[in-house]
Design a protein around this motif. Structure first.
Motif, mmCIF file in Angstrom:
data_model
loop_
_atom_site.group_PDB
_atom_site.id
_atom_site.type_symbol
_atom_site.label_atom_id
_atom_site.label_comp_id
_atom_site.label_asym_id
_atom_site.label_seq_id
_atom_site.Cartn_x
_atom_site.Cartn_y
_atom_site.Cartn_z
ATOM 1 N N ASP A 270 -6.787 7.487 -11.308
ATOM 2 C CA ASP A 270 -5.363 7.806 -11.321
ATOM 3 C C ASP A 270 -4.540 6.784 -10.546
ATOM 4 O O ASP A 270 -3.390 6.511 -10.882
ATOM 5 N N ILE A 271 -5.115 6.233 -9.479
ATOM 6 C CA ILE A 271 -4.476 5.191 -8.660
ATOM 7 C C ILE A 271 -5.516 4.132 -8.380
ATOM 8 O O ILE A 271 -6.667 4.440 -8.041
ATOM 9 N N VAL A 272 -5.138 2.862 -8.509
ATOM 10 C CA VAL A 272 -6.025 1.766 -8.122
ATOM 11 C C VAL A 272 -5.322 0.922 -7.067
ATOM 12 O O VAL A 272 -4.122 0.665 -7.152
ATOM 13 N N GLN A 273 -6.078 0.515 -6.074
ATOM 14 C CA GLN A 273 -5.510 -0.196 -4.933
ATOM 15 C C GLN A 273 -5.492 -1.699 -5.151
ATOM 16 O O GLN A 273 -6.449 -2.269 -5.661
ATOM 17 N N THR A 274 -4.410 -2.331 -4.750
ATOM 18 C CA THR A 274 -4.244 -3.782 -4.663
ATOM 19 C C THR A 274 -4.228 -4.448 -6.032
ATOM 20 O O THR A 274 -5.252 -4.581 -6.704
ATOM 21 N N ILE A 275 -3.046 -4.881 -6.406
ATOM 22 C CA ILE A 275 -2.855 -5.598 -7.670
ATOM 23 C C ILE A 275 -2.735 -7.090 -7.367
ATOM 24 O O ILE A 275 -1.793 -7.519 -6.707
ATOM 25 N N PRO A 276 -3.690 -7.918 -7.824
ATOM 26 C CA PRO A 276 -3.613 -9.360 -7.585
ATOM 27 C C PRO A 276 -2.410 -9.970 -8.309
ATOM 28 O O PRO A 276 -1.922 -9.407 -9.309
ATOM 29 N N PRO A 277 -1.918 -11.115 -7.833
ATOM 30 C CA PRO A 277 -0.736 -11.730 -8.445
ATOM 31 C C PRO A 277 -0.839 -11.895 -9.960
ATOM 32 O O PRO A 277 0.105 -11.590 -10.687
#
Length: 551
Positions: A270-277
C-alpha cells in the motif's frame, strides 16, 4: 549515508547518525521544543512546513492491514539496540516514548504527563509519568524502568551508548517521576527525552530474546519477525493512547528500488518507502497512486582529508570548490528526490534558528577551472599526483564523487580514482585520516533538529576517527562548538554556531551538497498518511495521523 534507495545505517557504526544503505537513518533523539523555561530554543521544533498533502479522513474506514515496503529488513526490535531506520520504524509502532513528535518537529508528551520541569541552570530535568500507562504485559511503566532504559545503552556499550554521556545521574523521585542531573547545561538535552522505556525486569530476564520478541508500550504488538522477511504487527486493544483504526501493519523489505515501485503498481504493498530520482515520474504517472514527500533531516557532503596529503591545504580544498559545480551535480543526480544544500545542516535546522543562510550561500564558488588551476599550482600539487576519492555503495554519492573526479581530469590530472566500497570497507577507510586511503570521500549524516547534532559530531576534534573522518583543525571553531553545547542560552548558542559554521565553510572542511526528501509511493485508497520530517516516525499510523484503508 544514503543511496538511490534511500538512507539507512550500515550493519553497525559508532553512532546511528551516519546515513547509509537503503533506508533513512534517522534517529538520534530528534525533537523540537516543549516551551517553558530552561534549555531549548524559542524556535526549536517550529513546523518546518508540510510536505505532501493532508489526506486525513474525518471518518476513517475501520479495519484492514496496511502493507508498508521498507528499503531493508529491520535488524533489532529492542530500543536499546535499534539504530537503523528500518528497525526504528518498527520500534516506533511497538514502543511509546517519553515524548514524541507532533506536526513538524515539535515534541509533545506521550508517556510523560507534561513538559519537563527544568531547574538549576538547565542542569536538572524532572519528568513525571502518566499514571495510566502500562507495558503490553500489563505491568505499569515506572520511574525505575525509565532510569534503566536511559542507562542501559551506555552500560551495555550498544551502538546507542553515547547518546546520554552528558547525564551525570538519574534519580527515581518516586514511582512516577524521574530526575535527570546533567554534568553541564547541555543545550540539546530536551531532544534526548524522545526515548522509549523498556520493562526492566522482563528485559533483564533474557535480553537476547527481548531483541527479537519485545514487550512494548505502543499501539501495536509483535506477531512475528524473522530478519530478512516481513514483520507482522497487530493492534494492541488495551493501548493507553488513541487506538489505531487498522487491524495491523506488515513491514516488508524490498531493497531493489525498481522492484519496490513495481510492488506498488501491482498492489502488493500500500505504501513504498523512498522514491529514487529516476523513478519519480513512474510513480507520479501510476494510476491510483501518488508520490507523497517531505523534506528530511539529512545532510550529504563531500569531505576532505584535512590530515594528510594535498587536501590538508585549504588552498587545495578551495581549488576543488572552484573545479566542480555542485549545483549541476545535484540537478543531474539528486533532483527531484532532494535539493541543494550550502550549509552543513538541513534547512529544517537552519530555518527555525534563523541562521544567515543567505550569507552562507555566497561562500561556495561557481565553477572556474582557471582559478582552480591557479590555486593548485600555488599549492604545488604536481600534475602526476594520484587522487583518491572513495564513495559508499550509493548511486547518488558515487555520482558526486565522479563529478569531482571528472573535474580533476578536466584540469589535466590523469591519475584520478573514484572507488566505490561496500559499507564495511568504506567505514574502515574514511576514518583513518591517511593519504594512502583517501583524499576525499562522500558521506551523509542525520540528526536532531539542533545544530550540535551535526556540527559537533562532524567537525569537533574529539570525534576524529569515529564520526568525523576529515581531521579538521581550527582551535577557535573547536572552542565554539564546545561552548555552544554547554550552554542552554539560545542567543549565545546561535552566535557561536553562526561563527563556527562561517569558518567551517570558508575553510572548506566539507563541501555541502544536498538533502533528501522523505518520499513515499502511496496508493490512493490509503487515507490519512502524511510523511513526517523525522524518518523513523514514518509511517505514523496511530495518534495524530490516523491511517486507514478505503479499498
Amino acid at each position: 549515508m544514503t543511496d538511490t534507495n534511500g538512507r539507512d545505517v550500515p550493519d553497525r557504526v559508532t553512532r546511528r547518525r551516519l546515513l547509509a544503505g537503503a533506508g533513512a537513518a534517522g534517529a538520534a533523539g530528534l525533537a523540537g521544543c516543549f516551551g517553558g523555561d530552561g534549555g531549548g530554543t524559542p524556535t526549536d521544533g517550529a513546523d518546518t512546513g508540510a510536505g505532501g498533502t493532508d489526506t486525513a479522513s474525518p471518518t476513517p474506514t475501520p479495519g484492514g492491514r496496511l502493507s508498508f515496503a521498507q528499503t531493508k529488513s529491520p535488524l533489532d526490535l529492542d530500543p536499546m539496540q535499534a539504530n537503523d531506520v528500518p528497525s526504528l520504524q518498527v520500534v516506533e509502532r511497538l514502543f511509546d516514548s517519553l515524548y514524541t513528535y507532533s506536526e513538524g518537529t515539535a515534541l509533545v508528551p506521550q508517556l510523560a504527563a507534561g513538559e519537563p520541569e527544568v531547574s538549576k541552570d538547565a542542569t536538572r530535568y524532572v519528568v513525571e509519568l502518566r499514571d495510566d500507562v502500562t507495558f503490553q504485559n500489563g505491568t505499569p511503566i515506572t520511574a525505575e524502568d525509565v532510569k534503566y532504559s536511559f542507562l542501559a545503552p551506555g552500560r551495555e556499550e550498544t551502538s546507542n551508548g553515547s547518546e546520554f554521556t552528558m547525564v551525570d545521574s538519574i534519580t527515581e523521585v518516586d514511582d512516577r517521576a524521574v530526575q535527570f542531573d546533567l554534568k553541564y547545561p547541555f543545550g540539546p538535552f530536551r531532544h534526548k527525552l524522545a526515548w522509549s522505556p523498556v520493562p526492566k525486569e522482563h528485559r533483564e530476564n533474557n535480553k537476547k530474546a527481548f531483541n527479537k520478541n519485545p514487550v512494548g508500550s505502543g499501539p501495536f504488538t509483535l506477531e512475528s519477525f524473522t530478519e530478512g522477511q516481513s514483520v507482522e504487527l497487530s493492534t494492541w486493544e488495551d493501548y493507553h493512547g488513541k487506538q489505531p483504526v487498522l487491524d495491523g501493519v506488515t513491514f516488508a523489505p524490498v531493497e531493489e528500488p525498481t522492484t519496490r515501485v513495481t510492488t506498488l503498481r501491482n498492489g502488493e504493498h500500500d505504501i513504498v518507502q523512498t522514491i529514487p530520482p529516476k523513478l519519480y515520474s513512474a510513480v507520479q504517472n501510476q494510476e491510483g497512486a501518488s508520490v507523497e514527500e517531505r523534506e528530511g533531516l539529512g545532510y550529504y557532503y563531500l569531505s576532505f582529508n584535512c590530515n594528510e596529503g594535498p587536501t590538508a591545504d585549504p588552498k587545495v580544498r578551495e581549488a576543488i570548490d572552484y573545479a566542480v559545480s555542485m549545483d549541476e551535480a545535484v540537478k543531474n543526480y539528486v533532483e527531484p528526490a532532494g535539493k541543494r544544500l550550502t550549509a552543513p545542516m538541513p534547512d529544517s535546522v537552519t530555518e527555525p534558528w534563523g541562521f544567515p543562510t543567505d550569507e552562507w550561500e555566497q561562500i561556495p564558488h561557481d565553477k572556474d577551472l582557471d582559478e582552480a588551476q591557479r590555486l593548485l599550482d600555488e599549492a604545488g600539487v604536481p600534475t602526476d599526483y594520484s587522487w583518491k576519492i572513495i564513495v559508499p555503495p550509493d548511486d547518488k554519492r558515487e555520482q558526486i564523487g565522479i563529478s569531482v573526479g571528472n573535474s580533476l581530469q578536466e584540469l589535466g590530472y590523469t591519475n584520478v580514482s573514484v572507488t566505490r566500497l561496500d559499507w564495511g570497507a568504506f567505514l574502515d577507510k574514511y576514518a583513518t585520516g591517511k593519504e594512502s586511503d583517501y583524499n576525499m570521500y562522500t558521506l551523509g549524516w542525520v540528526d536532531e533538529v539542533d545544530p550540535d547534532g551535526y556540527l559537533y559530531y562532524l567537525f569537533h576534534e574529539s570525534e576524529e576517527g569515529s564520526t568525523n573522518g576529515c581531521y579538521y583543525e581550527n582551535d577557535e571553531v573547536m572552542t565554539q562548538l564546545e561552548q555552544a553545547r554547554r550552554t542552554a542560552d539560545h542567543a549565545e548558542r546561535k552566535r557561536l554556531y553562526t561563527d563556527a559554521v562561517t569558518s567551517i565553510l570558508e575553510d572548506r572542511a566539507h563541501l555541502p551538497v544536498y538533502n533528501l526528501k522523505n518520499s513515499f509511493g502511496v496508493k490512493d485508497y490509503v487515507e490519512g498518511f502524511r510523511p513526517h520530517t523525522v524518518a523513523k516516525v514514518n509511517p505514523r499510523v496511530a495518534g495524530q495521523e490516523t491511517v486507514s484503508l478505503n479499498k
